[in-house]
Design a protein around this motif. Structure first.
Motif, PDB file in Angstrom:
ATOM      1  N   ASP A   1       0.804  -1.224   0.000  1.00 16.97           N
ATOM      2  CA  ASP A   1       0.000   0.000   0.000  1.00 16.97           C
ATOM      3  C   ASP A   1       0.839   1.277   0.000  1.00 16.97           C
ATOM      4  OD1 ASP A   1      -2.250  -1.579  -0.008  1.00 16.97           O
ATOM      5  OD2 ASP A   1      -2.831  -1.143   2.067  1.00 16.97           O
ATOM      6  N   PHE A   2       1.962   1.268   0.728  1.00 14.52           N
ATOM      7  CA  PHE A   2       2.800   2.464   0.820  1.00 14.52           C
ATOM      8  C   PHE A   2       4.003   2.409  -0.113  1.00 14.52           C
ATOM      9  CE2 PHE A   2       0.372   2.822   4.710  1.00 14.52           C
ATOM     10  CZ  PHE A   2       0.165   4.179   4.828  1.00 14.52           C
ATOM     11  N   ASP A   3       4.167   1.279  -0.806  1.00 16.22           N
ATOM     12  CA  ASP A   3       5.259   1.091  -1.756  1.00 16.22           C
ATOM     13  C   ASP A   3       6.620   1.384  -1.114  1.00 16.22           C
ATOM     14  OD1 ASP A   3       6.363   0.394  -4.213  1.00 16.22           O
ATOM     15  OD2 ASP A   3       6.343   2.468  -4.934  1.00 16.22           O
ATOM     16  N   CYS A   4       6.825   0.783   0.058  1.00 14.69           N
ATOM     17  CA  CYS A   4       8.100   0.963   0.755  1.00 14.69           C
ATOM     18  C   CYS A   4       8.292  -0.167   1.756  1.00 14.69           C
ATOM     19  CB  CYS A   4       8.123   2.297   1.493  1.00 14.69           C
ATOM     20  SG  CYS A   4       7.061   2.300   2.932  1.00 14.69           S
ATOM     21  N   PRO A   5       9.528  -0.423   2.155  1.00 14.50           N
ATOM     22  CA  PRO A   5       9.741  -1.390   3.230  1.00 14.50           C
ATOM     23  C   PRO A   5       9.332  -0.779   4.568  1.00 14.50           C
ATOM     24  CG  PRO A   5      11.829  -0.475   2.500  1.00 14.50           C
ATOM     25  CD  PRO A   5      10.769   0.093   1.602  1.00 14.50           C
ATOM     26  N   CYS A   6       8.823  -1.610   5.458  1.00 11.85           N
ATOM     27  CA  CYS A   6       8.435  -1.167   6.797  1.00 11.85           C
ATOM     28  C   CYS A   6       9.437  -1.694   7.819  1.00 11.85           C
ATOM     29  CB  CYS A   6       7.046  -1.698   7.136  1.00 11.85           C
ATOM     30  SG  CYS A   6       5.774  -1.040   6.062  1.00 11.85           S
ATOM     31  N   VAL A   7       9.517  -1.011   8.935  1.00 10.03           N
ATOM     32  CA  VAL A   7      10.379  -1.439  10.034  1.00 10.03           C
ATOM     33  C   VAL A   7       9.532  -2.328  10.944  1.00 10.03           C
ATOM     34  CG1 VAL A   7      11.757  -0.670  11.984  1.00 10.03           C
ATOM     35  CG2 VAL A   7      11.677   0.705   9.891  1.00 10.03           C
ATOM     36  N   VAL A   8      10.020  -3.539  11.212  1.00  5.63           N
ATOM     37  CA  VAL A   8       9.280  -4.500  12.016  1.00  5.63           C
ATOM     38  C   VAL A   8      10.133  -4.930  13.195  1.00  5.63           C
ATOM     39  CG1 VAL A   8       8.107  -6.744  12.014  1.00  5.63           C
ATOM     40  CG2 VAL A   8       8.105  -5.342   9.950  1.00  5.63           C
ATOM     41  N   ASP A   9       9.537  -4.915  14.387  1.00  5.95           N
ATOM     42  CA  ASP A   9      10.215  -5.399  15.596  1.00  5.95           C
ATOM     43  C   ASP A   9       9.334  -6.459  16.236  1.00  5.95           C
ATOM     44  OD1 ASP A   9      11.542  -5.874  17.966  1.00  5.95           O
ATOM     45  OD2 ASP A   9      11.169  -3.890  18.813  1.00  5.95           O
ATOM     46  N   THR A  10       9.771  -7.712  16.161  1.00  5.92           N
ATOM     47  CA  THR A  10       9.046  -8.805  16.808  1.00  5.92           C
ATOM     48  C   THR A  10       9.861  -9.394  17.962  1.00  5.92           C
ATOM     49  OG1 THR A  10       9.904 -10.398  15.210  1.00  5.92           O
ATOM     50  CG2 THR A  10       7.733  -9.441  14.746  1.00  5.92           C
ATOM     51  N   GLY A  11      10.913  -8.722  18.342  1.00  2.00           N
ATOM     52  CA  GLY A  11      11.761  -9.202  19.434  1.00  2.00           C
ATOM     53  C   GLY A  11      11.351  -8.641  20.784  1.00  2.00           C
ATOM     54  N   VAL A  12      10.074  -8.395  20.960  1.00  2.00           N
ATOM     55  CA  VAL A  12       9.560  -7.779  22.183  1.00  2.00           C
ATOM     56  C   VAL A  12       9.498  -8.825  23.298  1.00  2.00           C
ATOM     57  CG1 VAL A  12       7.614  -6.542  23.185  1.00  2.00           C
ATOM     58  CG2 VAL A  12       8.184  -6.221  20.774  1.00  2.00           C
ATOM     59  N   GLN A  13       9.937  -8.445  24.480  1.00  2.00           N
ATOM     60  CA  GLN A  13       9.873  -9.341  25.637  1.00  2.00           C
ATOM     61  C   GLN A  13       9.246  -8.617  26.814  1.00  2.00           C
ATOM     62  OE1 GLN A  13      13.730 -10.896  26.569  1.00  2.00           O
ATOM     63  NE2 GLN A  13      13.989 -11.868  24.589  1.00  2.00           N
ATOM     64  N   ASP A  14       8.554  -9.382  27.661  1.00  2.00           N
ATOM     65  CA  ASP A  14       7.993  -8.850  28.903  1.00  2.00           C
ATOM     66  C   ASP A  14       7.118  -7.627  28.668  1.00  2.00           C
ATOM     67  OD1 ASP A  14       9.392 -10.851  30.221  1.00  2.00           O
ATOM     68  OD2 ASP A  14      11.143  -9.587  30.513  1.00  2.00           O
ATOM     69  N   ALA A  15       6.203  -7.730  27.707  1.00  2.00           N
ATOM     70  CA  ALA A  15       5.321  -6.606  27.385  1.00  2.00           C
ATOM     71  C   ALA A  15       3.936  -7.144  27.025  1.00  2.00           C
ATOM     72  CB  ALA A  15       5.896  -5.809  26.223  1.00  2.00           C
ATOM     73  N   SER A  16       2.962  -6.272  26.976  1.00  2.00           N
ATOM     74  CA  SER A  16       1.599  -6.669  26.621  1.00  2.00           C
ATOM     75  C   SER A  16       1.366  -6.604  25.109  1.00  2.00           C
ATOM     76  CB  SER A  16       0.589  -5.772  27.341  1.00  2.00           C
ATOM     77  OG  SER A  16       0.783  -4.437  26.935  1.00  2.00           O
ATOM     78  N   PHE A  17       2.424  -6.409  24.344  1.00  2.00           N
ATOM     79  CA  PHE A  17       2.329  -6.407  22.890  1.00  2.00           C
ATOM     80  C   PHE A  17       3.438  -7.296  22.336  1.00  2.00           C
ATOM     81  CE2 PHE A  17       5.110  -2.991  24.094  1.00  2.00           C
ATOM     82  CZ  PHE A  17       6.130  -3.001  23.163  1.00  2.00           C
ATOM     83  N   HIS A  18       3.251  -7.800  21.118  1.00  2.00           N
ATOM     84  CA  HIS A  18       4.218  -8.739  20.549  1.00  2.00           C
ATOM     85  C   HIS A  18       4.968  -8.200  19.340  1.00  2.00           C
ATOM     86  CE1 HIS A  18       0.382  -9.629  18.493  1.00  2.00           C
ATOM     87  NE2 HIS A  18       1.141  -9.783  17.437  1.00  2.00           N
ATOM     88  N   ALA A  19       4.542  -7.073  18.808  1.00  2.00           N
ATOM     89  CA  ALA A  19       5.234  -6.543  17.635  1.00  2.00           C
ATOM     90  C   ALA A  19       4.938  -5.062  17.451  1.00  2.00           C
ATOM     91  CB  ALA A  19       4.805  -7.296  16.379  1.00  2.00           C
ATOM     92  N   THR A  20       5.883  -4.391  16.811  1.00  2.00           N
ATOM     93  CA  THR A  20       5.696  -3.009  16.380  1.00  2.00           C
ATOM     94  C   THR A  20       6.063  -2.957  14.902  1.00  2.00           C
ATOM     95  OG1 THR A  20       6.300  -2.179  18.573  1.00  2.00           O
ATOM     96  CG2 THR A  20       6.410  -0.617  16.759  1.00  2.00           C
ATOM     97  N   VAL A  21       5.184  -2.343  14.117  1.00  2.00           N
ATOM     98  CA  VAL A  21       5.420  -2.188  12.684  1.00  2.00           C
ATOM     99  C   VAL A  21       5.323  -0.692  12.379  1.00  2.00           C
ATOM    100  CG1 VAL A  21       4.623  -2.783  10.363  1.00  2.00           C
ATOM    101  CG2 VAL A  21       4.350  -4.434  12.230  1.00  2.00           C
ATOM    102  N   ALA A  22       6.299  -0.167  11.650  1.00  2.00           N
ATOM    103  CA  ALA A  22       6.310   1.267  11.351  1.00  2.00           C
ATOM    104  C   ALA A  22       6.453   1.506   9.856  1.00  2.00           C
ATOM    105  CB  ALA A  22       7.444   1.952  12.091  1.00  2.00           C
ATOM    106  N   VAL A  23       5.636   2.432   9.364  1.00  2.00           N
ATOM    107  CA  VAL A  23       5.743   2.919   7.984  1.00  2.00           C
ATOM    108  C   VAL A  23       6.585   4.184   8.062  1.00  2.00           C
ATOM    109  CG1 VAL A  23       4.490   3.821   5.994  1.00  2.00           C
ATOM    110  CG2 VAL A  23       3.469   2.000   7.392  1.00  2.00           C
ATOM    111  N   PRO A  24       7.680   4.266   7.310  1.00  2.00           N
ATOM    112  CA  PRO A  24       8.555   5.442   7.382  1.00  2.00           C
ATOM    113  C   PRO A  24       7.836   6.731   6.983  1.00  2.00           C
ATOM    114  CG  PRO A  24       9.567   3.687   6.078  1.00  2.00           C
ATOM    115  CD  PRO A  24       8.160   3.274   6.360  1.00  2.00           C
ATOM    116  N   ALA A  25       8.243   7.824   7.594  1.00  2.00           N
ATOM    117  CA  ALA A  25       7.641   9.129   7.330  1.00  2.00           C
ATOM    118  C   ALA A  25       7.699   9.491   5.848  1.00  2.00           C
ATOM    119  CB  ALA A  25       8.344  10.200   8.168  1.00  2.00           C
ATOM    120  N   GLU A  26       8.787   9.132   5.186  1.00  2.00           N
ATOM    121  CA  GLU A  26       8.956   9.488   3.771  1.00  2.00           C
ATOM    122  C   GLU A  26       7.877   8.874   2.888  1.00  2.00           C
ATOM    123  OE1 GLU A  26      11.672   7.538   5.355  1.00  2.00           O
ATOM    124  OE2 GLU A  26      12.050   9.439   6.328  1.00  2.00           O
TER     125      GLU A  26
END
Length: 113
Positions: free
Chosen positions: A48-73
């Motif tokens: 959809d955004f025609d770009c790579p996204c930043v993905v973090d699935t290495g989350v520990q000891d939290a109530s969430f399991h991943a963060t995905v970010a679409v770059p500002a550009e």
């Protein structure tokens, strides 16, 4: 003795209920399913955004399991879009900043919505 109210009954029942053996995720949490959903979301955002996204699935000891970010550009507003995917339920927090890292309130108010 005063009669027990409905909320009292609910709280007492919650106290007696067996809870999860861990605080970060509910019983029955399927980590492999969650990661597959992160992968699907990332692929959709990449298309959809025609770009790579930043993905973090290495989350520990939290109530969430991943963060995905679409770059500002890649966004029309020039702001990063960040999604944090929760462990309980299939919920997400979506923000135009890094969740948990608040901006200066005066600066945020001056910049508008």
């Amino acid at each position: 003795m005063a009669e027990e109210t409905d909320i009292d009954a609910v709280l007492r029942a919650a106290d007696r209920a067996q809870g999860p053996y861990h605080l970060q995720f509910p019983d029955g949490f399927d980590h492999h399913r969650a990661l597959a959903r992160v992968q699907a979301l990332t692929e959709r955002l990449r298309a959809d955004f025609d770009c790579p996204c930043v993905v973090d699935t290495g989350v520990q000891d939290a109530s969430f399991h991943a963060t995905v970010a679409v770059p500002a550009e890649a966004t029309a507003a020039g702001e990063q879009i960040t999604m944090r995917l929760t462990n309980p339920g299939d919920f997400a927090v979506v923000a135009a900043e890094q969740p948990g890292c608040p901006v200066d309130p005066d600066e945020a108010e001056a910049s508008g919505p």
